[in-house]
Write an enzyme that holds these catalytic residues in place. Structure first.
Site, PDB file in Angstrom:
ATOM      1  N   TYR A 100     -16.328  -1.411  -3.050  1.00  0.00           N
ATOM      2  CA  TYR A 100     -16.395  -1.642  -4.349  1.00  0.00           C
ATOM      3  C   TYR A 100     -16.843  -3.121  -3.905  1.00  0.00           C
ATOM      4  O   TYR A 100     -16.409  -3.579  -2.202  1.00  0.00           O
ATOM      5  CB  TYR A 100     -15.137  -1.794  -4.732  1.00  0.00           C
ATOM      6  CG  TYR A 100     -14.012  -2.417  -4.952  1.00  0.00           C
ATOM      7  CD1 TYR A 100     -13.405  -3.558  -3.886  1.00  0.00           C
ATOM      8  CD2 TYR A 100     -13.017  -1.072  -4.071  1.00  0.00           C
ATOM      9  CE1 TYR A 100     -12.186  -3.498  -4.138  1.00  0.00           C
ATOM     10  CE2 TYR A 100     -11.825  -1.844  -3.305  1.00  0.00           C
ATOM     11  CZ  TYR A 100     -11.059  -2.998  -3.581  1.00  0.00           C
ATOM     12  OH  TYR A 100      -9.850  -3.437  -2.399  1.00  0.00           O
ATOM     13  N   ASN A 113      -9.572  -2.941  -8.914  1.00  0.00           N
ATOM     14  CA  ASN A 113     -10.161  -2.094  -9.084  1.00  0.00           C
ATOM     15  C   ASN A 113      -9.893  -1.315 -10.676  1.00  0.00           C
ATOM     16  O   ASN A 113      -9.628  -0.282 -11.154  1.00  0.00           O
ATOM     17  CB  ASN A 113      -9.821  -0.624  -8.068  1.00  0.00           C
ATOM     18  CG  ASN A 113     -10.784  -1.020  -7.142  1.00  0.00           C
ATOM     19  OD1 ASN A 113     -12.510  -0.767  -7.756  1.00  0.00           O
ATOM     20  ND2 ASN A 113     -10.898  -0.878  -5.555  1.00  0.00           N
ATOM     21  N   TYR A 127      -1.215   6.010   1.232  1.00  0.00           N
ATOM     22  CA  TYR A 127      -1.146   5.775  -0.600  1.00  0.00           C
ATOM     23  C   TYR A 127      -2.015   7.360  -0.979  1.00  0.00           C
ATOM     24  O   TYR A 127      -3.145   6.715  -0.217  1.00  0.00           O
ATOM     25  CB  TYR A 127      -2.287   4.166  -1.193  1.00  0.00           C
ATOM     26  CG  TYR A 127      -2.905   4.138  -2.365  1.00  0.00           C
ATOM     27  CD1 TYR A 127      -1.930   4.578  -2.937  1.00  0.00           C
ATOM     28  CD2 TYR A 127      -3.870   3.823  -2.374  1.00  0.00           C
ATOM     29  CE1 TYR A 127      -2.550   4.395  -4.366  1.00  0.00           C
ATOM     30  CE2 TYR A 127      -4.716   3.409  -3.350  1.00  0.00           C
ATOM     31  CZ  TYR A 127      -3.540   3.731  -4.545  1.00  0.00           C
ATOM     32  OH  TYR A 127      -4.352   3.142  -6.047  1.00  0.00           O
ATOM     33  N   ASP A 168       1.393  -6.485  -6.707  1.00  0.00           N
ATOM     34  CA  ASP A 168       0.021  -5.976  -6.753  1.00  0.00           C
ATOM     35  C   ASP A 168      -1.751  -6.564  -6.017  1.00  0.00           C
ATOM     36  O   ASP A 168      -2.682  -6.093  -6.887  1.00  0.00           O
ATOM     37  CB  ASP A 168      -0.638  -4.751  -7.184  1.00  0.00           C
ATOM     38  CG  ASP A 168      -1.460  -3.678  -7.010  1.00  0.00           C
ATOM     39  OD1 ASP A 168      -1.874  -3.526  -5.824  1.00  0.00           O
ATOM     40  OD2 ASP A 168      -2.521  -2.991  -7.271  1.00  0.00           O
ATOM     41  N   HIS A 196       3.596  -6.074  -1.938  1.00  0.00           N
ATOM     42  CA  HIS A 196       2.252  -5.486  -2.070  1.00  0.00           C
ATOM     43  C   HIS A 196       1.619  -6.774  -2.698  1.00  0.00           C
ATOM     44  O   HIS A 196       1.480  -6.631  -4.082  1.00  0.00           O
ATOM     45  CB  HIS A 196       2.720  -3.583  -2.728  1.00  0.00           C
ATOM     46  CG  HIS A 196       1.375  -3.189  -2.989  1.00  0.00           C
ATOM     47  ND1 HIS A 196       1.125  -2.661  -1.764  1.00  0.00           N
ATOM     48  CD2 HIS A 196       0.108  -3.448  -3.421  1.00  0.00           C
ATOM     49  CE1 HIS A 196       0.006  -1.610  -1.811  1.00  0.00           C
ATOM     50  NE2 HIS A 196      -1.032  -2.398  -3.051  1.00  0.00           N
ATOM     51  N   CYS A 197       0.998  -6.933  -2.199  1.00  0.00           N
ATOM     52  CA  CYS A 197      -0.738  -8.027  -2.745  1.00  0.00           C
ATOM     53  C   CYS A 197      -1.370  -7.997  -1.503  1.00  0.00           C
ATOM     54  O   CYS A 197      -1.348  -7.479  -0.233  1.00  0.00           O
ATOM     55  CB  CYS A 197      -0.094  -9.378  -2.783  1.00  0.00           C
ATOM     56  SG  CYS A 197       1.071 -10.133  -1.488  1.00  0.00           S
ATOM     57  N   THR A 232      -9.353  -1.939   1.107  1.00  0.00           N
ATOM     58  CA  THR A 232      -9.530  -1.586   1.599  1.00  0.00           C
ATOM     59  C   THR A 232     -11.284  -2.358   1.526  1.00  0.00           C
ATOM     60  O   THR A 232     -12.119  -1.652   2.432  1.00  0.00           O
ATOM     61  CB  THR A 232      -9.783  -0.143   0.824  1.00  0.00           C
ATOM     62  OG1 THR A 232     -10.891  -0.401  -0.607  1.00  0.00           O
ATOM     63  CG2 THR A 232      -8.754   0.495   0.358  1.00  0.00           C
TER      64      THR A 232
END
Length: 305
Positions: A51, A263, A159, A258, A33-34, A79
């Site tokens: 964002y 955020n 998610y 991550d 997960h990156c 996103t």
């Protein structure tokens, strides 16, 4: 020339100098997960984004991979790029067999686009139900996407926030693909690990053979990154939740950094410290190997498993 947008106010950039972990990752470790952000000048951010991040491109991701001792990455579409998977695909292609991708696609995606993504190394799509990040997640559209990707052997990455699971689990269970949940379903770690909320999540995982990422303690923690015992034991309030998942579903757990940590508002984690969090979740060598090597290899490189 594309006009560059400034970062969102208060945006925290990724850690510029992460420490070398004390925990030595086993050979073949996969960061499942990156993300990559841009760079914006080459891969503009989506107009509908919630964002505007800093740049965090493939070169920085691969440098962190090598610094931490990670072998492979799974790059999940951010996103801020919407359904334009160009930056993610570029990173996956550049890594060769050392990366796979998880895309975001629209309901009208056609077979040719899906096949192109598959050839590039994509093996799943992400469905985002976090309201501060997406305007809506219409279930009929998402089911149509799931039906289109199922013949490719892809999975759906979910998610969502734990409080929303009761309204969503029926829909999740109806999807015709394997399911992977980000960040343990974002539990409220101030509640008991054997309380009703997390117990419901565990029942959902068990009943539907769900894969779970024991990721993002920095997002879930209330106690924060302080390591007071001299053992680089940070985010201690998250440990009981991650350890419970590892113990109960050891053949379907995954780990990831991550990076570049979108955020966050409280602090930017030291990625070396995130690696040192792993043995607190998976204390034994067998658990560590399944979490870091065997499980992600089976999911993303099944020909090698």
């Amino acid at each position: 020339m594309h006009l560059l947008s400034p970062k969102s106010p208060g945006w925290l950039d990724w850690h510029p100098d992460p420490t070398v972990p004390s925990f030595r990752l086993p050979a073949g470790t996969v960061d499942t997960h990156c993300h990559v952000f841009g760079p914006q000048a080459r891969f503009p951010f989506a107009p509908e984004r919630k964002y505007t991040p800093c740049d965090g491109g493939k070169e920085q991701l691969f440098a962190l991979r090598d610094h931490l001792g990670i072998r492979r990455n799974v790059v999940v579409q951010a996103t801020c790029h919407g359904a334009d998977n160009s930056a993610m695909v570029d990173a996956v292609r550049a890594a060769g067999d050392r990366a796979r991708g998880v895309a975001t696609v629209r309901p009208d995606v056609d077979a040719a686009e899906l096949q192109a993504l598959h050839s590039a190394g994509v093996r799943g799509v992400r469905f985002n139900f976090v309201r501060r990040l997406v305007n809506a997640s219409p279930e009929d559209d998402l089911r149509a996407i799931a039906e289109r990707i199922a013949p490719l052997g892809w999975h759906v990455v979910l998610y969502f926030e734990s409080a929303d699971l009761p309204a969503l689990e029926g829909f999740f269970a109806s999807l015709p693909t394997p399911l992977v949940v980000d960040h343990m379903g974002r539990p409220d770690v101030t509640q008991p690990v054997d309380g009703p909320e997390f117990s419901r999540f565990l029942r959902f995982v068990d009943a539907n053979d769900v894969w779970v990422k024991v990721t993002c303690p920095e997002r879930l923690s209330v106690t924060g990154p302080a390591a007071l015992d001299g053992q680089r034991n940070a985010y201690t309030d998250v440990v009981p939740f991650g350890r419970r998942v590892v113990e109960e579903f050891g053949d379907r757990v995954l780990w990831g950094t991550d990076w570049p940590h979108p955020n966050l508002t409280d602090h930017m984690p030291d990625d070396g410290l995130l690696v040192d969090h792993i043995p607190h979740l998976a204390p034994t060598e067998e658990q560590q190997r399944r979490l870091l090597v065997d499980n992600p290899t089976r999911l993303y490189w099944p020909d090698e498993a």
